[in-house]
Design a protein around this motif. Structure first.
Motif: not given
Length: 190
Positions: A34, A38, A44, A83
């Motif tokens: 991120p 974010s 996101h 992520n």
């Protein structure tokens, strides 16, 4: 869009934002990590110059342009977001190789648990580093995680000038077709 002061953005450094994920997704998109915007918003791909949301629409994954605050709607389309590295930074180059490798290990565990049909890593360099695949190119990979296939996509960051939104959308659409996801833009127009 909420405006944040530099101090508010800096205060978001190292925050972790929750995944948008569920078991059995068609595609689990995987960002690098991120960014501060974010982390500050909890959404996101929230930076205004990021092309993730427009490219999802252009490629047919979504029927319209979603805002980052609408990220949970992705689940209704069989899509999710995670992520490689969970902690927020201003730039991906602030992450160490060790963080990427550990992120790849943790991502593998997450994918084994959630079992999406496809894992789509958005950033070829992040994919190469996290999985030790130095020669990988954008597109489908030989690697699988259990039964989950892997696709490396171009990074949608506005800093990635090598890929135009149109070219990026074409690559994302290739994944959409391979994943058996219908063209939601065409459905919406019908």
């Amino acid at each position: 869009m909420t405006r944040f002061t530099p101090q508010e953005l800096e205060a978001a450094r190292d925050r972790v934002i929750p995944d948008v994920a569920a078991g059995g997704l068609s595609v689990l998109f995987c960002g690098i990590n991120p960014g501060l915007m974010s982390a500050a918003t909890g959404h996101h791909f929230a930076r205004p110059g990021n092309r993730f949301w427009p490219v999802l629409e252009l490629s047919g994954f979504t029927p319209r342009l979603l805002k980052p605050a609408e990220q949970e709607e992705l689940l209704s389309y069989g899509l999710g977001i995670t992520n490689v590295v969970a902690r927020a930074t201003a730039r991906a180059d602030e992450l160490s190789r060790e963080e990427f490798r550990e992120g790849g290990r943790l991502l593998t565990e997450r994918v084994e648990r959630l079992r999406p049909r496809w894992l789509a890593v958005v950033g070829i360099t992040a994919y190469r580093t996290a999985f030790g695949e130095r020669g990988a190119v954008v597109g489908p990979q030989e690697r699988t995680i259990g039964e989950t296939r892997v696709w490396a996509l171009p990074n949608p960051s506005g800093l990635n000038a090598r890929w135009t939104p149109t070219a990026m959308a074409e690559e994302y659409a290739r994944l959409r077709v391979a994943a058996g996801v219908p063209d939601r833009r065409a459905e919406a127009e019908a």
